[in-house]
Design a protein around this motif. Structure first.
Motif, PDB file in Angstrom:
ATOM      1  N   ASP A 308       0.837  -1.200   0.000  1.00 16.08           N
ATOM      2  CA  ASP A 308       0.000   0.000   0.000  1.00 16.08           C
ATOM      3  C   ASP A 308       0.873   1.252   0.000  1.00 16.08           C
ATOM      4  O   ASP A 308       0.575   2.244  -0.689  1.00 16.08           O
ATOM      5  CB  ASP A 308      -0.905   0.017   1.235  1.00 16.08           C
ATOM      6  N   ARG A 311       2.207   1.975  -3.432  1.00 16.48           N
ATOM      7  CA  ARG A 311       1.203   2.595  -4.292  1.00 16.48           C
ATOM      8  C   ARG A 311       0.990   4.061  -3.923  1.00 16.48           C
ATOM      9  O   ARG A 311       0.769   4.914  -4.798  1.00 16.48           O
ATOM     10  CB  ARG A 311      -0.102   1.804  -4.213  1.00 16.48           C
ATOM     11  N   GLN A 314       3.893   6.041  -5.394  1.00 12.45           N
ATOM     12  CA  GLN A 314       3.716   6.198  -6.839  1.00 12.45           C
ATOM     13  C   GLN A 314       2.702   7.304  -7.130  1.00 12.45           C
ATOM     14  O   GLN A 314       2.909   8.129  -8.039  1.00 12.45           O
ATOM     15  CB  GLN A 314       3.259   4.886  -7.464  1.00 12.45           C
ATOM     16  N   HIS A 372      -4.417   5.656   0.284  1.00 13.86           N
ATOM     17  CA  HIS A 372      -3.824   4.335   0.077  1.00 13.86           C
ATOM     18  C   HIS A 372      -3.540   3.636   1.403  1.00 13.86           C
ATOM     19  O   HIS A 372      -2.671   2.759   1.481  1.00 13.86           O
ATOM     20  CB  HIS A 372      -2.539   4.456  -0.748  1.00 13.86           C
TER      21      HIS A 372
END
Length: 556
Positions: A308, A311, A314, A372
């Motif tokens: 998580d 992500r 990102q 996230h």
């Protein structure tokens, strides 16, 4: 002069004297940084107790006199003698860089071949004269800045040359010109990071390039290794700051034009950026500067699940928010840094600006992290104005402060663990986002298994992301394990080989910002395209026809 008037200023004699004034502290010849900052024996023992299988007591701090350094194989001619020394302590200090394998070799009294002479030129003419003499006498020349290489970039291996000259550029340590209106400066390559910033500070400007080695590395070293700075996004690589460069080669001096940009054929600067002293000696450069930031804000976010967190990073990297810091620590790394002790991964976020408040940018990044699965507790503000982003800074939370302190202290702790016979070192890479999760898992698994096989003891293999891009990231791994007493360097070589194979299989670069040196050379040869290797060898032959410049780096 303030930042609004005039075009170019030149440092005064007082500025020059201050830049050249030696520090009162002593550098460690065998380990990282300052000699007086290394952990005491008791601290070494306490750290060793955390890794079962380490030594009962620390190895003694090595002494130069125990190395048995002999007389140099050559003598400099009278015309160059004032630039050169054969002092054993100086030669020992220039024999290696500061990688883990360098430290354990010094601790075991096996530093390898020490240079015969150390030279400290003060201008381009003296550099050229030294290269001419070295070429005539078959003397290898190893350019040396701050000596902080962790890839074998400043040592000589082999016996193809009759002697070795370490070319120390730190006597060339001045900011020569500052173009305040154009926000650029002409700086000598031997200028160490702190001195560079001290000389720019009166102009309200900064290069804003702060690698972990900042205190003990030079502008020329950053250019020669294509160094990455501390900042996680935006302009963080030294490449981004270069306007022009001056490089002395055995075939002549290359001086590129100072330009904001150019489409005139292949860039001459690109030939020498990252060349690690194999093609020429970088002596000065014009570099782009920035106004010093006054608005700052930082915070940390905890994640239960590391994927998580990946992500979330990102998403932040692709958001165009451009944080100065976007550093993700896995649970092991967060524990080492004191940023979290509950098994959480921690994302350290930071923003800064010379122009406008940044609190809103931090809030937006925190929103992305929470989306996230990230957890963030409100940070106590340093006053209402600061909390609103109107003041010069927003207070950082405890996790951010802990990480910063650990970041600066870690190289010294590594050396303390090395004295306990432990393997304690790092390596870094970069890959596209689609490869990052599998790459990290493969490194953890395969390097951990290799360490257990090599030492009989389990290893901790931790990871953090140091730099992030819209299309990928740079994972940085820390390996901690008990070594084989007396054979610690060989253990690290075995682990490094396993790690490098994993990187190659996942098409991840052999180095993101540590350079190639001699340690990465076999895997660099596999990574680069064959036509490029052909061109690089041709450039080496044309610029260094006698093969004296840093032999073994980049090309044979």
């Amino acid at each position: 002069m303030d930042g609004t008037t005039g075009i170019t200023t030149k440092p005064t004699d007082t500025d020059t004297a201050a830049a050249a004034r030696p520090a009162s502290r002593t550098r460690s010849w065998w380990g990282w940084g300052w000699a007086d900052a290394h952990p005491a024996d008791a601290e070494c023992v306490a750290m060793g107790a955390l890794l079962p299988g380490t030594l009962a007591r620390p190895l003694p701090v090595p002494r130069v006199r125990d190395l048995g350094i002999g007389s140099p194989a050559v003598q400099a001619p009278p015309s160059l003698a004032h630039l050169v020394t054969a002092d054993p302590a100086d030669r020992a200090a220039h024999a290696m860089g500061k990688a883990y394998r360098d430290v354990v070799r010094a601790l075991r009294g096996r530093p390898g071949r020490t240079p015969d002479l150390v030279a400290r030129p003060t201008d381009d003419r003296e550099v050229a004269d030294l290269l001419d003499w070295a070429g005539e006498r078959e003397v290898a020349v190893v350019p040396y800045g701050g000596g902080s290489s962790v890839t074998g970039g400043v040592e000589y291996r082999g016996d193809a040359h009759r002697a070795v000259l370490s070319l120390d550029l730190t006597a060339m340590g001045r900011v020569l010109e500052v173009d305040v209106a154009g926000r650029a400066a002409r700086i000598q390559a031997g200028t160490l990071g702190p001195s560079l910033e001290d000389q720019l500070r009166p102009h309200g400007l900064t290069l804003r390039h702060f690698p972990q080695s900042f205190e003990f590395s030079t502008l020329g070293g950053w250019l020669a290794t294509r160094a990455g700075g501390h900042y996680a996004t935006g302009r963080t690589r030294i490449d981004d700051f270069v306007q022009s460069m001056n490089v002395v080669t055995p075939a002549g001096t290359s001086t590129s034009w100072r330009l904001p940009a150019s489409g005139a054929g292949p860039s001459p600067d690109r030939l020498f950026l990252g060349s690690e002293g194999a093609l020429g000696v970088i002596t000065e450069a014009w570099v782009r500067l920035q106004r010093r930031p006054v608005h700052k804000a930082s915070a940390s976010v905890a994640f239960t699940d590391f994927h998580d967190a990946l992500r979330a990073v990102q998403a932040v990297a692709q958001s165009d928010l451009a944080p100065a810091n976007c550093r993700l620590l896995d649970a092991g790394e967060a524990g080492l840094a004191g940023a979290a002790q509950d098994g959480s991964a921690v994302l350290v976020l930071g923003f800064e600006s010379a122009d406008a408040p940044v609190a809103a940018l931090l809030d937006r990044a925190l929103d992305l992290a929470r989306a996230h699965g990230g957890r963030h507790d409100a940070v106590p503000a340093a006053g209402a104005a600061a909390a609103a982003g109107a003041g010069p800074a927003v207070g950082a939370d405890a996790a951010v402060s802990a990480w910063r302190a650990a970041f600066l202290r870690m190289p010294y702790l590594r050396d303390g663990l090395a004295r306990m016979g432990a393997v304690a070192e790092t390596f870094e890479t970069a890959a596209t986002w689609d490869r990052i999760p599998g790459l990290i898992e493969a490194v953890r698994s395969e390097v951990g298994a290799a360490a257990l096989k090599a030492t009989g003891h389990p290893a901790a293999v931790n990871c953090r992301l140091t730099h992030v891009y819209p299309d990928g990231a740079a994972p940085y791994f820390t390996v901690l394990a008990a070594g084989r007493p007396g054979d610690e360097a060989a253990v690290w070589d075995e682990l490094k080989a396993v790690a490098s194979e994993v990187l190659h299989r996942h098409r991840a670069t052999v180095t993101h910002h540590h350079a190639v040196g001699r340690d990465h050379r076999p895997h660099y040869d596999r990574q680069r395209p064959d036509p490029f290797a052909l061109a690089l060898r041709a450039a080496k032959g044309a610029l260094d026809p006698r093969g004296i410049l840093n032999p073994g780096v980049l090309v044979g």
